[in-house]
Design a protein around this motif. Structure first.
Motif, mmCIF file in Angstrom:
data_model
loop_
_atom_site.group_PDB
_atom_site.id
_atom_site.type_symbol
_atom_site.label_atom_id
_atom_site.label_comp_id
_atom_site.label_asym_id
_atom_site.label_seq_id
_atom_site.Cartn_x
_atom_site.Cartn_y
_atom_site.Cartn_z
ATOM 1 N N LEU A 68 0.847 -1.323 0.044
ATOM 2 C CA LEU A 68 -0.130 0.121 0.108
ATOM 3 C C LEU A 68 0.960 1.187 -0.036
ATOM 4 C CD1 LEU A 68 -2.801 -1.268 2.448
ATOM 5 C CD2 LEU A 68 -3.055 -0.512 0.256
ATOM 6 N N CYS A 69 2.031 1.366 0.686
ATOM 7 C CA CYS A 69 2.888 2.540 0.635
ATOM 8 C C CYS A 69 3.502 2.511 -0.351
ATOM 9 C CB CYS A 69 3.803 2.162 2.080
ATOM 10 S SG CYS A 69 3.340 2.407 3.626
ATOM 11 N N ASN A 70 3.968 1.615 -1.098
ATOM 12 C CA ASN A 70 4.498 1.679 -2.187
ATOM 13 C C ASN A 70 3.770 2.223 -3.376
ATOM 14 O OD1 ASN A 70 7.084 0.940 -1.569
ATOM 15 N ND2 ASN A 70 6.604 -1.389 -1.867
ATOM 16 N N HIS A 71 2.356 2.166 -3.214
ATOM 17 C CA HIS A 71 1.364 2.547 -4.159
ATOM 18 C C HIS A 71 0.762 3.814 -3.750
ATOM 19 C CE1 HIS A 71 1.606 -1.608 -6.041
ATOM 20 N NE2 HIS A 71 1.325 -1.008 -7.017
ATOM 21 N N ASN A 72 1.431 4.648 -2.754
ATOM 22 C CA ASN A 72 1.099 5.911 -2.279
ATOM 23 C C ASN A 72 -0.342 5.791 -1.608
ATOM 24 O OD1 ASN A 72 3.554 7.386 -3.294
ATOM 25 N ND2 ASN A 72 2.781 7.044 -5.190
ATOM 26 N N ALA A 73 -0.742 4.679 -0.880
ATOM 27 C CA ALA A 73 -1.833 4.985 -0.294
ATOM 28 C C ALA A 73 -1.328 5.210 1.318
ATOM 29 C CB ALA A 73 -2.604 3.350 -0.046
ATOM 30 N N LYS A 74 -2.254 5.385 2.314
ATOM 31 C CA LYS A 74 -1.984 5.623 3.596
ATOM 32 C C LYS A 74 -2.590 4.727 4.785
ATOM 33 C CE LYS A 74 -2.629 10.457 2.045
ATOM 34 N NZ LYS A 74 -3.672 11.352 1.851
ATOM 35 N N PRO A 75 -1.760 3.430 4.637
ATOM 36 C CA PRO A 75 -2.359 2.607 5.672
ATOM 37 C C PRO A 75 -2.092 2.717 6.914
ATOM 38 C CG PRO A 75 -0.144 1.724 4.786
ATOM 39 C CD PRO A 75 -0.694 3.239 4.089
ATOM 40 N N SER A 76 -3.118 2.061 7.654
ATOM 41 C CA SER A 76 -2.719 1.894 9.078
ATOM 42 C C SER A 76 -2.802 0.290 9.529
ATOM 43 C CB SER A 76 -3.719 2.687 10.049
ATOM 44 O OG SER A 76 -3.655 3.980 9.769
ATOM 45 N N LEU A 77 -2.014 -0.144 10.415
ATOM 46 C CA LEU A 77 -2.080 -1.625 10.836
ATOM 47 C C LEU A 77 -2.635 -1.728 12.208
ATOM 48 C CD1 LEU A 77 -1.320 -4.328 9.780
ATOM 49 C CD2 LEU A 77 0.892 -3.777 10.657
ATOM 50 N N VAL A 78 -3.476 -2.789 12.463
ATOM 51 C CA VAL A 78 -4.047 -3.073 13.731
ATOM 52 C C VAL A 78 -3.666 -4.436 14.016
ATOM 53 C CG1 VAL A 78 -6.037 -3.209 15.340
ATOM 54 C CG2 VAL A 78 -5.736 -1.206 13.674
ATOM 55 N N VAL A 79 -3.186 -4.791 15.057
ATOM 56 C CA VAL A 79 -3.050 -6.110 15.367
ATOM 57 C C VAL A 79 -3.492 -6.356 16.687
ATOM 58 C CG1 VAL A 79 -0.713 -6.500 13.967
ATOM 59 C CG2 VAL A 79 -0.572 -5.683 16.373
ATOM 60 N N ARG A 80 -3.682 -7.662 16.827
ATOM 61 C CA ARG A 80 -4.240 -8.060 18.385
ATOM 62 C C ARG A 80 -3.222 -8.424 19.530
ATOM 63 N NH1 ARG A 80 -5.916 -14.473 17.990
ATOM 64 N NH2 ARG A 80 -3.940 -15.148 17.605
ATOM 65 N N ASP A 81 -3.621 -8.266 20.677
ATOM 66 C CA ASP A 81 -2.462 -8.248 21.758
ATOM 67 C C ASP A 81 -2.509 -9.698 22.172
ATOM 68 O OD1 ASP A 81 -1.080 -8.375 24.062
ATOM 69 O OD2 ASP A 81 -2.194 -6.827 25.015
ATOM 70 N N PHE A 82 -1.400 -10.444 22.292
ATOM 71 C CA PHE A 82 -1.403 -11.988 22.368
ATOM 72 C C PHE A 82 -1.280 -12.216 23.757
ATOM 73 C CE2 PHE A 82 0.051 -11.482 17.839
ATOM 74 C CZ PHE A 82 -0.748 -12.749 17.227
ATOM 75 N N LYS A 83 -1.421 -11.200 24.573
ATOM 76 C CA LYS A 83 -1.536 -11.496 25.909
ATOM 77 C C LYS A 83 -2.481 -12.455 26.930
ATOM 78 C CE LYS A 83 1.247 -7.590 27.246
ATOM 79 N NZ LYS A 83 1.095 -6.250 28.058
#
Length: 83
Positions: A68-83
């Motif tokens: 996405l960055c390489n195609h000039n988009a503006k990504p945000s990434l959400v990941v879960r907490d593994f606790k």
């Protein structure tokens, strides 16, 4: 500060096998929801904010955010907490 996105990419599953979780409130989301198993290129998201949910086999191996960055988009990434 919250990012408002019109597109959601769900990076869940293994090796392009879709595992689509139920997401509470998804029916209220008016944007596009796409699983990484059908994701081809970030080119269609140029200049757009995209939320990528998940960071395991699909999210990392396909390098969705990098693409996405390489195609000039503006990504945000959400990941879960593994606790």
């Amino acid at each position: 500060m919250f990012a408002v996105c019109g597109w959601l990419v769900v990076a869940a599953g293994e090796n392009a096998e879709a595992v689509v979780s139920e997401i509470e409130g998804i029916e209220e989301f008016s944007g596009e929801v796409k699983h990484t198993s059908v994701y081809k290129s970030g080119s269609v998201y140029k200049g757009k904010k995209v939320l990528v949910v998940g960071c395991k086999n699909s999210g990392m191996e396909l390098e969705v955010c990098l693409d996405l960055c390489n195609h000039n988009a503006k990504p945000s990434l959400v990941v879960r907490d593994f606790k």
